[in-house]
Design a protein around this motif. Structure first.
Motif, mmCIF file in Angstrom:
data_model
loop_
_atom_site.group_PDB
_atom_site.id
_atom_site.type_symbol
_atom_site.label_atom_id
_atom_site.label_comp_id
_atom_site.label_asym_id
_atom_site.label_seq_id
_atom_site.Cartn_x
_atom_site.Cartn_y
_atom_site.Cartn_z
ATOM 1 N N ASN A 51 9.095 23.578 41.848
ATOM 2 C CA ASN A 51 9.673 24.002 43.350
ATOM 3 C C ASN A 51 10.679 24.951 43.034
ATOM 4 O OD1 ASN A 51 7.805 22.242 44.583
ATOM 5 N ND2 ASN A 51 9.417 20.616 44.802
ATOM 6 N N ARG A 52 10.406 25.803 42.119
ATOM 7 C CA ARG A 52 11.608 26.885 41.921
ATOM 8 C C ARG A 52 10.953 28.294 42.299
ATOM 9 N NH1 ARG A 52 16.069 25.638 38.474
ATOM 10 N NH2 ARG A 52 15.973 23.294 37.920
ATOM 11 N N ALA A 53 11.538 28.950 42.861
ATOM 12 C CA ALA A 53 11.166 30.325 43.254
ATOM 13 C C ALA A 53 11.421 31.427 42.245
ATOM 14 C CB ALA A 53 11.939 30.894 44.402
ATOM 15 N N GLY A 54 10.286 32.421 41.758
ATOM 16 C CA GLY A 54 10.498 33.362 41.018
ATOM 17 C C GLY A 54 10.848 34.436 41.455
ATOM 18 N N LYS A 55 11.064 35.674 40.669
ATOM 19 C CA LYS A 55 11.430 37.077 41.150
ATOM 20 C C LYS A 55 10.455 37.401 42.191
ATOM 21 C CE LYS A 55 12.737 41.390 39.429
ATOM 22 N NZ LYS A 55 12.787 42.448 38.114
ATOM 23 N N PRO A 56 11.011 37.958 43.255
ATOM 24 C CA PRO A 56 10.080 38.634 44.207
ATOM 25 C C PRO A 56 9.615 39.827 43.808
ATOM 26 C CG PRO A 56 12.444 37.988 45.124
ATOM 27 C CD PRO A 56 12.371 37.922 43.759
ATOM 28 N N ILE A 57 8.200 39.862 44.339
ATOM 29 C CA ILE A 57 7.535 41.207 43.939
ATOM 30 C C ILE A 57 7.535 42.166 45.100
ATOM 31 C CG2 ILE A 57 5.148 41.948 43.377
ATOM 32 C CD1 ILE A 57 4.695 38.820 42.588
ATOM 33 N N LYS A 58 7.918 43.190 45.082
ATOM 34 C CA LYS A 58 7.957 44.404 45.980
ATOM 35 C C LYS A 58 6.412 44.594 46.440
ATOM 36 C CE LYS A 58 12.335 46.095 45.202
ATOM 37 N NZ LYS A 58 13.372 46.666 46.135
ATOM 38 N N VAL A 59 6.102 44.777 47.413
ATOM 39 C CA VAL A 59 4.624 44.944 48.005
ATOM 40 C C VAL A 59 4.517 46.139 49.245
ATOM 41 C CG1 VAL A 59 3.549 42.805 47.179
ATOM 42 C CG2 VAL A 59 4.452 42.872 49.481
ATOM 43 N N GLY A 60 5.736 46.475 49.609
ATOM 44 C CA GLY A 60 5.505 47.459 50.801
ATOM 45 C C GLY A 60 6.299 47.060 51.991
ATOM 46 N N ILE A 61 6.066 47.966 52.864
ATOM 47 C CA ILE A 61 6.700 47.597 54.266
ATOM 48 C C ILE A 61 6.069 46.802 55.091
ATOM 49 C CG2 ILE A 61 7.598 49.032 56.463
ATOM 50 C CD1 ILE A 61 7.777 51.281 54.652
ATOM 51 N N THR A 62 6.773 45.620 55.485
ATOM 52 C CA THR A 62 6.241 44.636 56.545
ATOM 53 C C THR A 62 4.982 44.008 56.223
ATOM 54 O OG1 THR A 62 7.554 46.088 58.106
ATOM 55 C CG2 THR A 62 6.553 44.054 59.005
ATOM 56 N N PRO A 63 4.882 43.424 55.209
ATOM 57 C CA PRO A 63 3.482 42.851 54.932
ATOM 58 C C PRO A 63 3.436 41.448 55.865
ATOM 59 C CG PRO A 63 5.080 42.249 53.251
ATOM 60 C CD PRO A 63 5.829 43.247 53.945
ATOM 61 N N VAL A 64 2.309 41.221 56.323
ATOM 62 C CA VAL A 64 2.172 40.153 57.369
ATOM 63 C C VAL A 64 0.842 39.171 56.680
ATOM 64 C CG1 VAL A 64 3.237 41.389 59.264
ATOM 65 C CG2 VAL A 64 0.656 41.388 58.790
ATOM 66 N N ALA A 65 0.400 39.507 55.655
ATOM 67 C CA ALA A 65 -0.727 38.311 55.236
ATOM 68 C C ALA A 65 -0.751 38.341 53.897
ATOM 69 C CB ALA A 65 -2.059 38.746 55.955
ATOM 70 N N ILE A 66 -1.608 37.574 53.216
ATOM 71 C CA ILE A 66 -1.784 37.621 51.801
ATOM 72 C C ILE A 66 -3.091 36.551 51.476
ATOM 73 C CG2 ILE A 66 -0.309 35.413 51.394
ATOM 74 C CD1 ILE A 66 0.574 36.701 48.787
ATOM 75 N N ALA A 67 -3.864 37.008 50.479
ATOM 76 C CA ALA A 67 -4.928 36.108 50.043
ATOM 77 C C ALA A 67 -5.313 36.377 48.693
ATOM 78 C CB ALA A 67 -6.202 36.995 50.918
ATOM 79 N N ILE A 68 -5.961 35.340 48.142
ATOM 80 C CA ILE A 68 -6.072 35.276 46.780
ATOM 81 C C ILE A 68 -7.506 35.378 46.439
ATOM 82 C CG2 ILE A 68 -6.262 33.744 44.748
ATOM 83 C CD1 ILE A 68 -3.414 32.881 45.546
ATOM 84 N N ALA A 69 -8.226 36.209 45.653
ATOM 85 C CA ALA A 69 -9.669 36.103 45.600
ATOM 86 C C ALA A 69 -9.705 35.609 43.888
ATOM 87 C CB ALA A 69 -10.153 37.644 45.431
ATOM 88 N N PRO A 70 -10.898 35.292 43.764
ATOM 89 C CA PRO A 70 -11.334 34.914 42.195
ATOM 90 C C PRO A 70 -11.158 36.057 41.303
ATOM 91 C CG PRO A 70 -13.470 34.371 43.715
ATOM 92 C CD PRO A 70 -12.168 35.018 44.605
#
Length: 70
Positions: A51-70
Motif C-alpha cells: 500500500n505504498r505509492a511509487g514514483k509518478p510517471i510523466k505521461v503528458g497533459i491531462t490524461p483521463v484513462a488507462i488500460a493494461i494489455a498482456p
C-alpha cells in the motif's frame, strides 16, 4: 486513493497519489495499481502488497484513462 479490504468492506489508510486522481487500473497479477492524475499529467504506481505509492510517471497533459494489455 483509499484501499478497501474486500472481505470486510473496511477502508484502509489513504495513499497519496496526487491531487486529482481520475482513473485506476490493476495489473492482472493484482500486485500493482496504476492511478492516473489528470492535473499533473502523471500515473502513479501503487503496490497493493505494501500500500505504498511509487514514483509518478510523466505521461503528458491531462490524461483521463488507462488500460493494461498482456
Amino acid at each position: 486513493m483509499t484501499p478497501i479490504t474486500t472481505a470486510t468492506n473496511e477502508p484502509g489508510k489513504p495513499i497519496k497519489v496526487g491531487t486529482q486522481p481520475w482513473a485506476i487500473v490493476v495489473t492482472p497479477d493484482g500486485k500493482t495499481a496504476y492511478v492516473v492524475n489528470s492535473e499533473t499529467g502523471t500515473v502513479t504506481p501503487v503496490s497493493t502488497v505494501t500500500n505504498r505509492a511509487g514514483k509518478p510517471i510523466k505521461v503528458g497533459i491531462t490524461p483521463v484513462a488507462i488500460a493494461i494489455a498482456p
